[in-house]
Write an enzyme that holds these catalytic residues in place. Structure first.
Site: not given
Length: 267
Positions: A137, A194, A226
């Site tokens: 991330c 995502d 995600h």
């Protein structure tokens, strides 16, 4: 509900065959907190993997990734890269966390902290001639940037890190801007569902990598969103996470960061 005995057993399984715990690293006039894990069945030195946190900091999931890497034969270390600006655990709202903490952490500060982390590892059982980085991330973006920053880095794996975005004084570049500057091979692992990193961003990055003739590859998992490796969240997608993990280990090995063989009973 888990009992204390069950929790102790689980922790024992997670830490069997490795040394792990918190430490501090001298960096930029401060003591940088970090979590480290390494095998205890070998004298070393160990190949080093720097693990870069999600937006939530070096919490249990990131610590577990370090332990998993240690069980594979690496010295894995995750520095607390927000610590000067605040503590992610103080925020319950993600938007507040991003706006009040994450966006106030300068990239330059982060990259230098990672340099000091690598140097510290070289003096504490690590072989930084075999240095890799992986990030998730927020840390996925940092992994791309670090691959354009440290010429000693041998390999990088970026999990669902933003590729393009709004530039600020603290965040002056994104991975698409440094494609031409990469000095280490990068594997990018992304989710096809995502919504924060749409397909056009991935294609823009691929075009930048091709134009730069960069040693990089981007894998997209069509059914993953995600944070598909975050096994503590509903976003976890086991098949994609497991494939990505093996691809990461293979990428490290392919680019000269081979793990020290560890006896099976300790894994």
């Amino acid at each position: 509900m888990a009992t204390a005995h069950h929790t102790d057993q689980l922790h024992s399984l997670q830490t069997h065959g490795i040394h792990c715990g918190e430490t501090t690293i001298p960096s930029q006039g401060d003591e940088l907190p970090a979590y480290i894990a390494k095998p205890d069945q070998h004298t070393g030195p160990y190949p080093v993997v720097i693990v870069v946190q999600e937006i939530f900091g070096v919490h249990e999931h990131i610590q577990d990734i370090c332990r998993r890497l240690a069980k594979q034969g690496y010295l894995a270390i995750a520095p607390e890269l927000y610590f000067r600006q605040g503590d992610a655990k103080d925020y319950s709202n993600i938007n507040e966390l991003v706006n009040n903490l994450v966006k106030k952490v300068p990239d330059r500060q982060v990259l230098v902290d990672l340099d000091h982390t690598a140097h510290w590892a070289s003096r504490h059982g690590g072989d930084t001639k075999k240095l890799a980085i992986t990030g998730f991330c927020w840390g996925g973006r940092i992994a791309w940037l670090y691959a354009a920053h440290n010429p000693q880095l041998k390999a990088a794996v970026a999990w669902y890190g933003k590729l393009v975005g709004e530039k600020t004084l603290f965040l002056p570049k994104y991975p698409v801007d440094v494609a031409i500057d990469l000095c280490a091979p990068v594997l990018g692992l992304y989710g096809g569902k995502d919504t924060s990193i749409p397909a056009e961003h991935i294609e823009t990055m691929r075009q930048a990598l091709r134009a730069a003739n960069a040693d990089a590859e981007i894998i997209v998992y069509p059914e993953a969103g995600h944070a598909f490796n975050a096994d503590y969240r509903p976003s976890y997608h086991a098949e994609s996470a497991q494939d990505g993990w093996q691809r990461m280990l293979d990428w490290f090995t392919q680019h000269g960061v081979s793990a020290i063989p560890i006896p099976e009973e300790t894994q």
